[in-house]
Design an enzyme around this catalytic site. Structure first.
Site, PDB file in Angstrom:
ATOM      1  N   GLU A   1     -10.264  34.718 -78.056  1.00 31.13           N
ATOM      2  CA  GLU A   1     -11.577  34.676 -77.427  1.00 31.13           C
ATOM      3  C   GLU A   1     -11.445  34.464 -75.921  1.00 31.13           C
ATOM      4  OE1 GLU A   1     -12.900  33.963 -81.605  1.00 31.13           O
ATOM      5  OE2 GLU A   1     -11.338  33.019 -80.398  1.00 31.13           O
ATOM      6  N   THR A   2     -12.424  35.011 -75.193  1.00 30.28           N
ATOM      7  CA  THR A   2     -12.606  34.726 -73.768  1.00 30.28           C
ATOM      8  C   THR A   2     -14.031  34.226 -73.586  1.00 30.28           C
ATOM      9  OG1 THR A   2     -10.984  36.373 -73.030  1.00 30.28           O
ATOM     10  CG2 THR A   2     -12.669  35.725 -71.449  1.00 30.28           C
TER      11      THR A   2
END
Length: 300
Positions: free
Chosen positions: A47-48
């Protein structure tokens, strides 16, 4: 074109290249969904997180989360990373920030200590689905590379969630946990049937008094074959253990440490706290360390 500040943070560890890596864009105002998806794909973390200015008076900001191929509503390790990056970037003192997520406005506590930070994330409302029927459970067990005899009979196979649901699968021993080689295609297909993308396999087989559980989390349906250390699995696990009365609590509080990432050499530890009312999980929080791997700037 605007200069964007991007961090790579390893969450739930103080050792670089361990724990769970997340990208963070600390000044995401003006980015389109397509641009965020491009950045998340380029960084290629599970994830970002993207931090935006507040869009209303009832929050301190907005946070969104993207895997390399889709947006997700909430993410534990990327929240820890995002708040850690924000604290460093803005040289914050200890405080509580209220951020708007896809599962509502949540308080994130920043604890400053010895010129470093720890982050406490309050998760969304806990929900527990009914246990799966024998047929679905059998499909899941087979896809994970397990046998029925591996399953801890005290632990029903069911979905637990604090905003981003995971299937809880308790097994008897850590040797089996670390030897798992799931059929990712079958798990992804099954995810569509059960409307849940993550499978959290855990065990109480620990030789460390400070560690209650070891776990592994698989989510191939959203492009994450294995996630190193998962806040949105260990947090709901706490609620699952209390609601099913698998673990006894004292003074309406249950706290434990969960360790994850051993098999893939990204070991990390999550501290989970469950506040209980009338024998039910009322509030779930996770606490973690973090470390900066790099900070950079790009124009986009």
């Amino acid at each position: 074109m605007r200069k964007r500040i991007i961090y790579q943070i390893d969450s739930f560890t103080k050792e670089k290249f361990k724990g769970n890596p997340a990208g963070v864009v600390v000044n995401a105002d003006g980015l389109s969904d397509y641009q965020m998806q491009q950045i998340a794909r380029e960084l290629n973390n599970s994830e970002t997180a993207f931090l935006f200015s507040p869009d209303s008076t009832d929050c301190d900001g907005v946070i969104r989360y993207f895997t390399p191929n889709t947006e997700v509503p909430i993410c534990g390790h990327a929240t820890i990373a995002a708040m850690y990056a924000k604290a460093i970037e803005e040289k914050l003192d200890s405080c509580i920030l209220r951020f708007k997520t896809k599962v509502g406005i949540l308080p994130f506590e920043i604890i400053r200590k010895n010129d470093d930070y720890q982050i406490i994330m309050t998760q969304g409302n806990f929900e527990l689905s009914p246990a799966f029927n024998k047929e679905t459970s059998s499909k899941m067990i087979t896809a994970l590379g397990l046998e029925q005899s591996d399953i801890n009979e005290k632990c029903p196979i069911q979905i637990a969630s604090t905003g981003h649901s995971k299937v809880m699968i308790g097994i008897k021993n850590r040797k089996k946990l670390n030897s798992l080689s799931p059929n990712y295609a079958d798990l992804a297909t099954l995810s569509k049937e059960i409307n849940c993308n993550g499978y959290f396999v855990f065990t109480f087989d620990s030789d460390d008094n400070d560690i209650l559980t070891y776990g592994r989390m698989f989510a191939p349906a959203i492009g994450i074959n294995e996630d190193p250390v998962t806040g949105n699995a260990n947090g709901p696990l706490g609620g699952y253990l209390i609601e099913n009365k698998i673990i006894a609590s004292e003074n309406n509080t249950f706290e434990f440490n969960g360790r994850q990432g051993q098999k893939i050499d990204r070991l990390g530890v999550i501290k989970v706290k469950v506040t209980i009312e009338e024998d039910k999980p009322k509030l779930i929080q996770i606490k973690g360390d973090a470390v900066v791997v790099f900070r950079t700037e790009i124009e986009i």
